[in-house]
Each structure stands twice: as structure tokens, then as C-alpha cells.
Design an enzyme around this catalytic site. Sequence first.
Site, PDB file in Angstrom:
ATOM      1  CE  LYS A 122      -1.460   2.186   3.392  1.00 46.79           C
ATOM      2  NZ  LYS A 122      -1.196   3.466   4.125  1.00 46.79           N
ATOM      3  CG  ASP A 140      -6.823   3.564   2.544  1.00 45.14           C
ATOM      4  OD1 ASP A 140      -7.829   3.164   1.925  1.00 45.14           O
ATOM      5  OD2 ASP A 140      -6.648   4.768   2.812  1.00 45.14           O
TER       6      ASP A 140
END
Length: 223
Positions: A122, A140
Site C-alpha cells: 500500500k 487502505d
Amino acid sequence: MADIQSKYNDCITYFEQTMPVAESELFFADAYQLLVAVILSAQCTDKRVNLTTPAFFGRFPDAFSLAASTQEEVYQYIKSISYPNSKSKNLLGMAKELVARFGGVVPDDVDMLQTLPGVGRKTANVVVAVAFNKPAMPVDTHVFRVSARLGLTHNAKTPLETEKQLVAHIPENILAKAHHWLLLHGRYVCTARDPKCSECGLSSLCDEFEKNVKKNLKSVKKC
């Protein structure tokens, strides 16, 4: 396949009209600062990170100055952030690796970034998308939740599965912006505990909203 792509197209049209400018809410001046800020933002609000980074960057303006420091000193600058012990260790390790392997320059490649301490997929995707304007879809908790609720993803059990489904349906040239659309929508409208469905312009497209409407109708009929 046609139905799901139609839903994607409708969502994209909505966000293009209502959120033409969608950007990171983290404060940063370059790729190094963004990388630091994103590492700090794990399980922490952007607001708190933005309050912390000015002093941090004043002391550590680049990877070289950070790499020459100690974990104890780094900790003092980020102790108001969640998990300061592990993050100070990761920041110091990240800086040392940047200096030793990349000459202090943040790489613009997701796989290379993930070899740095404290950098997961991420974080790497955020840096690549935001700092280098490359097509990437960081996932996320907000993106994961909103995508599932809307029905843009189905049976995605992990962030990577969510990423793959989103990438398959969102045009490459708007992937980075689409990440911010979903993130900001999740942060301010489709919140985890109390989603503002009455204020959401996507409720007519939302699988979760439709499911809740049907559930409420069944409850009324039983009464």
C-alpha cells in the site's frame, strides 16, 4: 461483466463531477517526504502526521541526514505518532537502505520500494501514484471498505484482491485519482461506523445500501 463495468463507469462519472480535484491530504515536498509521511500514517490520522512532520523534516530534510541519526533521536520526533518504536526503527532502516542501495533517491518502482523497511504494498503504491504520477491503486482500509460496499469488488478478502479487481475496471490514466476518490469518500461520507447514506450521491448504485433497504422492508412487514 457489462453490469459491473457500467457500475464502475457511473461511479467514475459521479466522482469526476463532484470531486474533480482529489489529492493526498498529507503534507510533503518530495518523494522522500511523502515516503516518510505514509510510513508514519499507518494506523494514524493524516492530521496528526501533518502536525509531526514539519519538525521532523526540519531535522531530517533528506535520507542522508535521517540515515546518520539514531533510533532514539528519531523516536523523539515521532513519539506523538502511533507505534513510535517500530516506526522509528523502520524509518531509520529505510533511510539507511535508501542511501546504501539507491544513493538516497526514492525509487519509482513498487517492487523496489517494498524491499525497504516499513514499506508494504500500500505504501509503495501511494508513493508511486502520488510522487511519480504512475498508475497504481493503493488499497487502505477506506478503499477496501468503500469498494466492497458499493459492489465494485466481490468476495475480495485481501487488499491485493481488491487492488486487482479495481485495476481491472478503472482506466489506467485515472487509477491514482480513483484511489483518492474512494479514500476520501470513505473518510468523510462512507465512514466505517456511521456511514452518511442520506448524504451519499452513490446510494442508488450501492450494494450495501440496497441490502439495508431490503432488510428494513422485511422488518416493517414482520411488524
